[in-house]
Motif scaffolding. Structure first.
Motif, PDB file in Angstrom:
ATOM      1  N   ALA A  92       6.093   9.804   5.024  1.00  0.00           N
ATOM      2  CA  ALA A  92       7.141   8.811   5.283  1.00  0.00           C
ATOM      3  C   ALA A  92       6.538   7.413   5.371  1.00  0.00           C
ATOM      4  O   ALA A  92       7.121   6.436   4.887  1.00  0.00           O
ATOM      5  N   ALA A  93       5.357   7.310   5.970  1.00  0.00           N
ATOM      6  CA  ALA A  93       4.689   6.015   6.076  1.00  0.00           C
ATOM      7  C   ALA A  93       4.339   5.460   4.696  1.00  0.00           C
ATOM      8  O   ALA A  93       4.408   4.249   4.465  1.00  0.00           O
ATOM      9  N   GLN A  94       3.986   6.347   3.781  1.00  0.00           N
ATOM     10  CA  GLN A  94       3.711   5.913   2.410  1.00  0.00           C
ATOM     11  C   GLN A  94       4.978   5.427   1.718  1.00  0.00           C
ATOM     12  O   GLN A  94       4.997   4.382   1.071  1.00  0.00           O
ATOM     13  N   ILE A  95       6.050   6.197   1.856  1.00  0.00           N
ATOM     14  CA  ILE A  95       7.319   5.830   1.225  1.00  0.00           C
ATOM     15  C   ILE A  95       7.822   4.495   1.765  1.00  0.00           C
ATOM     16  O   ILE A  95       8.320   3.645   1.020  1.00  0.00           O
ATOM     17  N   GLY A  96       7.703   4.302   3.071  1.00  0.00           N
ATOM     18  CA  GLY A  96       8.211   3.087   3.704  1.00  0.00           C
ATOM     19  C   GLY A  96       7.255   1.922   3.689  1.00  0.00           C
ATOM     20  O   GLY A  96       7.578   0.854   4.208  1.00  0.00           O
ATOM     21  N   HIS A  97       6.072   2.101   3.089  1.00  0.00           N
ATOM     22  CA  HIS A  97       5.063   1.041   3.005  1.00  0.00           C
ATOM     23  C   HIS A  97       4.697   0.499   4.390  1.00  0.00           C
ATOM     24  O   HIS A  97       4.627  -0.724   4.598  1.00  0.00           O
ATOM     25  N   TYR A  98       4.458   1.415   5.336  1.00  0.00           N
ATOM     26  CA  TYR A  98       4.071   0.988   6.671  1.00  0.00           C
ATOM     27  C   TYR A  98       2.680   0.354   6.619  1.00  0.00           C
ATOM     28  O   TYR A  98       1.836   0.714   5.794  1.00  0.00           O
ATOM     29  N   GLY A  99       2.424  -0.550   7.544  1.00  0.00           N
ATOM     30  CA  GLY A  99       1.104  -1.137   7.640  1.00  0.00           C
ATOM     31  C   GLY A  99       0.104  -0.187   8.252  1.00  0.00           C
ATOM     32  O   GLY A  99      -1.082  -0.192   7.908  1.00  0.00           O
ATOM     33  N   VAL A 100       0.582   0.660   9.167  1.00  0.00           N
ATOM     34  CA  VAL A 100      -0.267   1.660   9.810  1.00  0.00           C
ATOM     35  C   VAL A 100       0.623   2.743  10.405  1.00  0.00           C
ATOM     36  O   VAL A 100       1.773   2.479  10.777  1.00  0.00           O
ATOM     37  N   MET A 101       0.108   3.960  10.454  1.00  0.00           N
ATOM     38  CA  MET A 101       0.830   5.069  11.088  1.00  0.00           C
ATOM     39  C   MET A 101      -0.132   5.768  12.034  1.00  0.00           C
ATOM     40  O   MET A 101      -1.147   6.341  11.610  1.00  0.00           O
TER      41      MET A 101
END
Length: 285
Positions: A92-101
């Motif tokens: 999900a962090a990849q899909i949402g382009h999170y800065g960090v997870m």
């Protein structure tokens, strides 16, 4: 960063150096379980999505061992479920382009404990390093005890920071109890209309829960749609997807405020409003 739990992980989707990835975070979501961020903090994810100046950071506090499981996941051990849920959250962090997870991996018993400081200490370290402008977390009127444990630990962690390092805004979000009961003037309105495909992609990542018997993906979008339609009875819809939040900023800027009294005052306002309208209709006012 070093965390209290040896199993904690820090994932940076775009492979930037850790120090820089943490420092760039402007919006931070702090949730109890894998998928909480996508359900409750979608507004923050959208604010930062593909932005060059804003970055969303995610923190999941529990390990996922107690997740419901059925269908293809019915025979998963706790260890297998932990691994599956962790992988889903990173996806999900990849899909949402999170800065960090960040996944802290605490057992639910630690998160719910009023005497174990581990979660608060982890969150304080994260907050002091990232220094986000906005924090999304659970609301203190949620009915899930792990969610209550997380929001209390998050508020305590923010209160422990020097005033200049505290977030400018803190929002308590809906998951296991909606915030429709809040007075309209007190609702934090987060319009997330027009991004159903991204929302569906994020929510659908958590197959272990969807196939395992919990249609959170449908329920989350349904709640947002209902919020948008039922917010105003005398006007056409201004939004198609709306998330309600509770403003928790006063609890962070003034650490002397009682969390219990602050939430209690919101509940009392709802009670007073309901009783007032009933009394008027019954001629008792």
């Amino acid at each position: 960063m070093t965390f209290r739990n040896a199993s904690a992980t820090l994932f940076i989707p775009d492979s930037q150096a850790e120090a820089g990835a943490l420092k760039r975070i402007t919006h931070l979501g702090i949730g109890a379980h894998q998928d909480d961020l996508e359900f409750m903090a979608f507004h923050g994810i959208l604010e930062c999505y593909r932005s060059k100046t804003k970055w969303f950071g995610g923190v999941t506090c529990t390990d996922g061992a107690g997740s419901s499981r059925a269908g293809p996941y019915a025979h998963f051990s706790d260890e297998e479920m932990v691994a599956a849920r962790r992988a889903e959250q990173d996806q999900a962090a990849q899909i949402g382009h999170y800065g960090v997870m960040i996944q802290l991996g605490h057992p639910s018993s630690v998160v719910k404990s009023p005497n174990d400081p581990s979660l608060r200490q982890d969150l304080q370290a994260i907050l002091s390093t990232t220094r986000p402008e906005v924090v999304y977390t659970h609301n203190p009127a949620d009915k899930h005890q792990a969610h209550i444990g997380v929001v209390i630990a998050a508020l305590q962690a923010m209160r422990a920071l020097p005033p200049a390092d505290r977030p400018q805004r803190v929002i308590g979000c809906e998951v296991w109890r909606n915030l429709d009961w809040l007075d309209d003037a007190d609702k934090v309105l987060m319009d997330v209309s027009g991004h159903d495909e991204l929302a569906a992609a994020l929510n659908g990542t958590f197959d272990s829960q969807i196939a395992g018997g919990k249609r959170y993906d449908l329920a989350t979008l349904g709640r947002r749609s209902a919020n948008a339609t039922f917010f105003n009875s005398h006007a056409t819809d201004a939004a198609t997807q709306l998330i309600y939040g509770m403003d928790l900023t006063p609890l962070v800027t003034d650490e002397t405020l009682s969390i219990t009294d602050y939430v209690g005052a919101q509940i009392e306002k709802f009670q007073t409003d309901v009783k007032h309208h009933l009394a008027r209709r019954l001629g008792e006012a």
